[in-house]
Enzyme design. Structure first.
Site, PDB file in Angstrom:
ATOM      1  N   HIS A 136       0.816  -1.231   0.000  1.00 43.47           N
ATOM      2  CA  HIS A 136       0.000   0.000   0.000  1.00 43.47           C
ATOM      3  C   HIS A 136       0.847   1.278   0.000  1.00 43.47           C
ATOM      4  CE1 HIS A 136      -3.647  -2.250   0.420  1.00 43.47           C
ATOM      5  NE2 HIS A 136      -3.343  -2.716   1.618  1.00 43.47           N
ATOM      6  N   ASP A 173      -2.719 -10.684  -2.360  1.00 40.30           N
ATOM      7  CA  ASP A 173      -3.300 -10.162  -1.125  1.00 40.30           C
ATOM      8  C   ASP A 173      -4.784  -9.829  -1.376  1.00 40.30           C
ATOM      9  OD1 ASP A 173      -2.115  -8.731   1.611  1.00 40.30           O
ATOM     10  OD2 ASP A 173      -3.868  -7.672   0.827  1.00 40.30           O
ATOM     11  N   HIS A 175      -6.292  -7.241  -0.528  1.00 37.06           N
ATOM     12  CA  HIS A 175      -6.417  -5.803  -0.809  1.00 37.06           C
ATOM     13  C   HIS A 175      -5.696  -5.424  -2.098  1.00 37.06           C
ATOM     14  CE1 HIS A 175      -6.650  -6.149   3.683  1.00 37.06           C
ATOM     15  NE2 HIS A 175      -7.695  -5.360   3.487  1.00 37.06           N
ATOM     16  N   ASP A 254      -4.399 -12.753   3.462  1.00 32.87           N
ATOM     17  CA  ASP A 254      -5.650 -12.306   4.075  1.00 32.87           C
ATOM     18  C   ASP A 254      -6.879 -12.575   3.207  1.00 32.87           C
ATOM     19  OD1 ASP A 254      -4.611 -10.430   2.325  1.00 32.87           O
ATOM     20  OD2 ASP A 254      -4.643  -8.763   3.749  1.00 32.87           O
TER      21      ASP A 254
END
Ligand SMILES: [Zn+2]
Length: 317
Positions: A136, A173, A175, A254
């Protein structure tokens, strides 16, 4: 069959963001315990992560961001010495302590040292068990538990310092890897493929900003079998056509069914399958060269089992 490296450093345990924060040092303990108890650790070449140089971090981040992180660390040290709290907030869910700076340099340093070792042929591939995670972190800011973008720094490092022409980044991931996209979009020497839950944090990625970004947003509750179809139909053909010389993995776990940070339905078997497909591409085009870096994964059991599944494929065990 080449060797698989396992890069980490004690500094990565010392960074923490406060009581109850999901991105906690215990994640690394869970991973290490699992690899030890299953015997997987015996098959890995353990490597100490060096500190990244600031000149190398600058390959992916602007100097103002780096200076801000360092400045915040110095400011925090004075505050702590004056009796203040041990953390300073950098975004609503991300904070620093006095060890964050060194941990972030070790995390990026691990990815670059793994790149060196894999390109030198000393290792076939490597897994970096590091934190803070990176995907991120954009060119100019820390966010979403990330400070420096470990994979993007190492991708730029492979291109600039090792003169590679084509590096691929695979991000599984839950995200969207908005930071990696920010840094690599439009750089035709890089190809990034990902899937991610959408709409979901960080609420980006549904429109790919450049031709070198293969973004596949998926709805909450998508199951592993559907994800495998996406990988087969949307990632693999692009990776095959690109013929990468090195593949980086933003390995977040995740998206696991039991990880309540997200709502996707992957299992260990899916991580095994995805890793195998990436490895098939790597074996075909780049002598198996893969550098995988830990990103998310917040429930200890499924995190540890998924890393084990991933590393077993990397190490052929
Ligand atoms: Zn994540």
């Amino acid at each position: 069959m080449g060797k698989t490296g396992y890069f980490s450093h004690q500094d990565c345990w010392l960074h923490e963001m406060g009581p109850g924060h999901p991105e906690c040092p215990g994640r690394l303990d869970a991973i290490e315990d699992r690899l030890l108890v299953t015997g997987v650790a015996d098959a890995l070449e353990r490597c100490e992560a060096p500190q990244a140089s600031l000149a190398d971090i600058e390959l992916a981040h602007n100097r103002l961001h780096i200076a801000a992180m360092r400045g915040l660390t110095d400011w925090l040290r004075e505050e702590v010495e004056a009796g203040g709290p041990p953390y300073t907030q950098v975004d609503p869910d991300t904070s620093m302590n006095l060890h964050t700076w060194n941990a972030a340099l070790r995390a990026a340093g691990a990815a670059m040292a793994a790149t060196d070792a894999v390109l030198a042929g000393e290792l076939e591939n490597a897994f970096c068990a590091v934190r803070p995670p990176g995907h991120h972190a954009t060119r100019d800011k820390a966010m979403g538990f990330c400070f420096f973008n470990n994979v993007a720094v190492a991708a730029k490092y492979a291109l600039q310092r090792h003169n590679l022409n084509r590096v691929a980044v695979v991000d599984f991931d839950v995200h969207h890897g908005n930071g990696t996209e920010d840094i690599l979009a439009g750089d035709e020497r890089a190809l990034m493929v990902s899937f991610f839950q959408h709409p979901f944090y960080p609420y980006s990625g549904d429109q790919a900003p450049a031709a070198n970004m293969v973004n596949v947003p998926v709805a909450a509750y998508t199951r592993g079998m559907d994800i495998r179809d996406i990988v087969e139909m949307m990632w693999i053909p692009r990776l095959e056509a690109f013929k990468p010389e090195l593949i980086f993995i933003s390995a977040g776990f995740d998206a696991h069914r039991e990880d309540d940070m997200g709502q996707l339905g992957l299992t260990e078997q899916d991580y095994t399958w995805i890793t195998q497909r990436i490895k098939d591409v790597a074996r075909k085009h780049c002598q198996g060269r893969i550098v995988s870096c830990l990103e998310g994964g917040y429930v200890m059991g499924p995190l540890a089992r998924s890393v084990e599944a991933h590393v077993r494929v990397l190490a052929d065990i």
